[in-house]
Design a protein around this motif. Structure first.
Motif, PDB file in Angstrom:
ATOM      1  N   UNK A  38      35.800   8.407 -12.567  1.00  0.00           N
ATOM      2  CA  UNK A  38      35.920   7.296 -11.628  1.00  0.00           C
ATOM      3  C   UNK A  38      36.990   7.537 -10.575  1.00  0.00           C
ATOM      4  N   UNK A  39      37.478   8.819 -10.498  1.00  0.00           N
ATOM      5  CA  UNK A  39      38.473   9.072  -9.465  1.00  0.00           C
ATOM      6  C   UNK A  39      37.857   8.939  -8.075  1.00  0.00           C
ATOM      7  N   UNK A  40      38.702   8.597  -7.137  1.00  0.00           N
ATOM      8  CA  UNK A  40      38.218   8.465  -5.759  1.00  0.00           C
ATOM      9  C   UNK A  40      37.539   7.123  -5.590  1.00  0.00           C
ATOM     10  N   UNK A  41      37.655   6.586  -4.425  1.00  0.00           N
ATOM     11  CA  UNK A  41      37.059   5.267  -4.199  1.00  0.00           C
ATOM     12  C   UNK A  41      36.207   5.314  -2.937  1.00  0.00           C
ATOM     13  N   UNK A  42      35.299   4.356  -2.849  1.00  0.00           N
ATOM     14  CA  UNK A  42      34.396   4.259  -1.696  1.00  0.00           C
ATOM     15  C   UNK A  42      35.131   3.533  -0.567  1.00  0.00           C
ATOM     16  N   UNK A  43      35.117   4.117   0.628  1.00  0.00           N
ATOM     17  CA  UNK A  43      35.859   3.519   1.760  1.00  0.00           C
ATOM     18  C   UNK A  43      35.004   2.465   2.461  1.00  0.00           C
ATOM     19  N   UNK A  44      35.595   1.293   2.705  1.00  0.00           N
ATOM     20  CA  UNK A  44      34.906   0.171   3.370  1.00  0.00           C
ATOM     21  C   UNK A  44      35.384   0.093   4.816  1.00  0.00           C
ATOM     22  N   UNK A  45      34.398   0.072   5.742  1.00  0.00           N
ATOM     23  CA  UNK A  45      34.756   0.054   7.172  1.00  0.00           C
ATOM     24  C   UNK A  45      34.693  -1.350   7.778  1.00  0.00           C
ATOM     25  N   UNK A  46      34.034  -2.276   7.070  1.00  0.00           N
ATOM     26  CA  UNK A  46      33.925  -3.648   7.597  1.00  0.00           C
ATOM     27  C   UNK A  46      32.718  -3.859   8.489  1.00  0.00           C
ATOM     28  N   UNK A  47      31.903  -2.791   8.674  1.00  0.00           N
ATOM     29  CA  UNK A  47      30.724  -2.924   9.552  1.00  0.00           C
ATOM     30  C   UNK A  47      29.435  -2.686   8.768  1.00  0.00           C
ATOM     31  N   UNK A  48      29.501  -2.858   7.436  1.00  0.00           N
ATOM     32  CA  UNK A  48      28.331  -2.522   6.606  1.00  0.00           C
ATOM     33  C   UNK A  48      27.170  -3.495   6.753  1.00  0.00           C
ATOM     34  N   UNK A  49      27.429  -4.683   7.262  1.00  0.00           N
ATOM     35  CA  UNK A  49      26.324  -5.620   7.559  1.00  0.00           C
ATOM     36  C   UNK A  49      25.872  -6.453   6.387  1.00  0.00           C
ATOM     37  N   UNK A  50      24.547  -6.551   6.218  1.00  0.00           N
ATOM     38  CA  UNK A  50      23.968  -7.553   5.318  1.00  0.00           C
ATOM     39  C   UNK A  50      24.127  -7.247   3.833  1.00  0.00           C
ATOM     40  N   UNK A  51      24.337  -5.946   3.470  1.00  0.00           N
ATOM     41  CA  UNK A  51      24.361  -5.626   2.037  1.00  0.00           C
ATOM     42  C   UNK A  51      25.772  -5.600   1.460  1.00  0.00           C
ATOM     43  N   UNK A  52      26.752  -5.922   2.272  1.00  0.00           N
ATOM     44  CA  UNK A  52      28.120  -5.973   1.767  1.00  0.00           C
ATOM     45  C   UNK A  52      28.740  -7.297   2.205  1.00  0.00           C
ATOM     46  N   UNK A  53      29.241  -8.047   1.239  1.00  0.00           N
ATOM     47  CA  UNK A  53      29.835  -9.343   1.590  1.00  0.00           C
ATOM     48  C   UNK A  53      31.203  -9.465   0.925  1.00  0.00           C
ATOM     49  N   UNK A  54      31.982 -10.413   1.402  1.00  0.00           N
ATOM     50  CA  UNK A  54      33.360 -10.592   0.907  1.00  0.00           C
ATOM     51  C   UNK A  54      33.417 -11.878   0.092  1.00  0.00           C
ATOM     52  N   UNK A  55      33.949 -11.771  -1.120  1.00  0.00           N
ATOM     53  CA  UNK A  55      33.965 -12.913  -2.048  1.00  0.00           C
ATOM     54  C   UNK A  55      34.765 -14.063  -1.461  1.00  0.00           C
ATOM     55  N   UNK A  56      34.209 -15.277  -1.563  1.00  0.00           N
ATOM     56  CA  UNK A  56      34.923 -16.455  -1.048  1.00  0.00           C
ATOM     57  C   UNK A  56      36.041 -16.881  -1.999  1.00  0.00           C
TER      58      UNK A  56
END
Length: 702
Positions: free
Chosen positions: A554-572
């Motif tokens: 599980x080393x390394x993490x996936x980088x989030x750019x903030x422009x992923x659109x409809x399939x990535x959302x931010x928890x309220x």
């Protein structure tokens, strides 16, 4: 005189002798086929197809439609195959009968799905030959006329379906007489007491009004004679269901609705219509803003007429419609009138017929794009209740749209690609919001940009079925491409744990995994991973199965750019922003939901690689992120303005604000602000602390 002879005598007034004999032959064939079958009322079954043919004869339909009406239940109820009808009556009649037969009820899980599926079949049948729907409408009309023999519940179900689907279709095809009868019979079956009460009230009112109606009628006739204008003046009655609907929707009393006197003037040619209009405007004063010219700009269903409202004697409002005889026929029978005016050499659809074909083509396009039958019927029902507005393109062409339509509806009416790439609009040469409702007479210009995509928020304000269907379709495509992209990134990250990548996996292994999951293309598998339906690390293990069954690190993490659109959302619940330590929770069907690492809502999944993916923020992360702050401060005048000023000074926006008093002195403010990252948030908090009386500022987390 036997019933078929009486019908044949009527048909001979407009059909040739050979055509009448063909209709007769179809009747005798149906009589033999239905021999021994009875209707619920006890009559011989053949009385029903005969009555359906009689309704079509009133509309002067062609002999093939009448033959199909005679035979419309033969395939379904007697077991005679379609091939037998082809041999006996030819391909066209057999196709019509088959089309009508396919529109009968099938068994589905729910009545809503059944209704939707049937309507989809109706659209397909209409596309092949629009006469199918005319035979079906006549069939439904006779069933509605003989509804009394059915049980109460079945009667109400059929009446509801008639009011919701068949009456609007008749209206869309311009068939006024049939629509009125559908509505009154449906109203009577759904609400027998209300129907009877209104009927009795109309009878009483008619008796009281007789004298005034006669006076107005005589004055209109005298006016036409004075001006040497030939024309027939007819009194116009409002039908029961329209009175009921007006009383309900406009909250008017019966007396207010019956106060209006309505007349129709039928003349010989279009030129006379406008001359009659001038004459009646001289006779009584016209009501400003109540004149409509549906001759120059016909309604969507082909209806043409001049409408005006006058102040009559004693200030009585008089509604007048002026039209030609052909328009009168078109208004009453709509698309069916096409066969009445169709000469032997004319096969080009015109007027109502062309518009009906255009509508059916639009319905089919919607059907191709709709996700399922319920979504499709929702779109079509919107289209079936239009109250049109007429707007102009920049080049001066007229577009008709349902009332309440917006620039986005207009853009999709022009072309799907114009709608999909629309970014702004000008209404009467001024920039306007895309959500603004259009008004008749406006000129609308769409500003589009290559690469632009539909906004999900458009679904909140679009009105037309076409726009709604195309937006949903485009969003599904967009969601798919974004899901595939996210799926590839997640799979590559999982494979990196095995010190390999997707490029290094052999095509044989990919094909083997696709066969295992019963998928045709690799993109489908990536979409499933991106949507959270399948786990990336499980797929990675399957792809590398021959190299041993070790679990990826599980080393390394996936980088989030903030422009992923409809399939990535931010928890309220925890509102993560760039700079916060984050985890991704994979939710089936929704894709990835980003939470803060400390969020309680994902505590149970945190150690489960099936559900959680380590994430980090990319250096080039962009976008605005919402954060909720809780501020305790002394109550003072102009508090909201002070807070807004401080947030604005820190270059942030307030998304939401609410306030309650803890006691007379202290106020607690819940403030949602949009920021770029934690550094920006710190700047906002520093500005807020400078307000006098602030005692506590807390970032709200789950």
């Amino acid at each position: 005189m036997p019933a078929i002879d009486a019908l044949a005598a009527r048909l001979s007034t407009y059909l040739s002798e050979d055509q009448v004999n063909l209709v007769r032959r179809a009747y005798y064939y149906a009589e033999q086929a239905h021999d021994g079958q009875r209707r619920r009322s006890g009559e011989a079954y053949v009385t029903h197809p005969l009555a359906v043919a009689s309704i079509l004869a009133d509309m002067h339909m062609d002999h093939q439609s009448l033959m199909a009406a005679m035979l419309h239940d033969v395939i379904e109820d007697t077991g005679i195959p379609k091939d037998a009808l082809v041999k006996q009556f030819g391909e066209t009649v057999a196709e019509l009968v088959d089309g009508v037969s396919k529109l009968t009820q099938m068994n589905f899980e729910t009545k809503a799905v059944a209704q939707a599926e049937n309507f989809q079949k109706m659209a397909m049948a209409m596309a092949r030959d629009i006469r199918v729907i005319l035979v079906k409408l006549a069939d439904r009309l006779h069933n509605m006329r003989t509804l009394e023999v059915l049980s109460g519940e079945k009667r109400r179900r059929i009446a509801k379906e008639t009011l919701e689907i068949y009456a609007p279709i008749a209206n869309r095809l311009g068939m006024h007489n049939m629509r009125v009868e559908f509505e009154d019979l449906g109203f009577k079956a759904m609400h027998p007491m209300r129907s009877e009460r209104i009927r009795a009230a109309v009878r009483r009112a008619r008796g009281n009004r007789k004298e005034i109606v006669h006076k107005i009628e005589q004055s209109l006739i005298a006016c036409l004679e004075r001006e040497s204008l030939g024309g027939e003046v007819l009194g116009r009655e409002k039908h029961l269901y329209s009175i009921y609907k007006k009383m309900r929707s406009k909250r008017k009393s019966f007396g207010e609705i019956m106060d209006v006197y309505a007349f129709r003037i039928v003349v010989d040619k279009v030129d006379t219509c406008y001359r009659v209009l001038g004459a009646v405007h001289n006779l009584y004063k016209p009501l400003p803003g109540r004149f409509k010219d549906y001759i120059a700009i016909p309604k969507a269903n082909g209806y043409q007429s001049l409408h005006t409202t006058l102040f009559g004697m004693h200030g009585v409002p008089i509604e007048i419609q002026i039209r030609t005889r052909e328009m009168e026929e078109m208004a009453n029978n709509g698309i069916a009138a096409h066969w009445l005016y169709k000469s032997s050499n004319e096969d080009v659809p015109r007027g109502t017929h062309a518009r009906a074909r255009e509508w059916v083509r639009g319905v089919l396009e919607m059907q191709e794009r709709a996700g399922n039958s319920l979504e499709f019927i929702e779109s079509v029902k919107i289209d079936l209740f239009p109250d049109e507005v007429y707007v102009f393109t920049p080049k001066g062409s007229i577009m008709e749209l349902p009332k309440g339509s917006t620039a986005v509806d207009f853009a999709y009416a022009v072309h799907t690609d114009v709608g999909n790439t629309c970014i702004a609009c000008r209404i009467n040469r001024r920039l306007a919001p895309l959500s603004q409702a259009l008004e008749s007479g406006s000129t609308v210009e769409i500003v589009s940009a290559p690469g632009a995509r539909p906004n999900p928020a458009w679904l909140n304000f679009v009105v037309t079925g076409k726009a709604r269907t195309h937006i949903r379709h485009a969003l599904k495509q967009q969601r798919r491409s974004e899901s595939i992209s996210l799926g590839e990134r997640l799979l590559n990250k999982a494979l990196a744990g095995f010190e390999t990548s997707l490029e290094q996996v052999s095509q044989e292994r990919i094909r083997a995994v696709l066969a295992e999951y019963q998928m045709d293309v690799f993109e489908d598998l990536m979409e499933d991973i991106g949507l959270g339906n399948r786990m990336a690390y499980v797929i990675a293990r399957r792809l590398l199965a021959s190299d041993g069954d070790e679990t990826p690190q599980s080393e390394g993490s996936l980088a989030i750019r903030g422009t992923e659109g409809l399939v990535l959302s931010y928890a309220r619940c925890c509102s993560p922003i760039p700079g916060d330590p984050i985890l991704g929770h994979l939710s089936a069907g929704k894709g990835m939901v980003v939470h803060q690492e400390t969020c309680r809502n994902i505590a149970e999944f945190r150690q489960n690689p099936d559900k959680c993916v380590p994430l980090s923020w990319a250096r080039d992360v962009s976008g605005e992120f919402n954060v909720e702050l809780r501020i305790e401060l002394e109550h003072q005048r102009g508090l909201i303005a002070l807070l807004a000023g401080s947030v604005n000074a820190a270059d942030a926006n307030i998304e939401k604000i609410s306030m309650d008093e803890r006691d007379g002195r202290v106020s607690v403010v819940q403030l949602v602000v949009s920021v770029h990252d934690r550094v920006h948030l710190a700047r906002v908090i520093r500005k807020l602390r400078k307000i006098g009386g602030v005692s506590h500022i807390t970032r709200v987390k789950a």
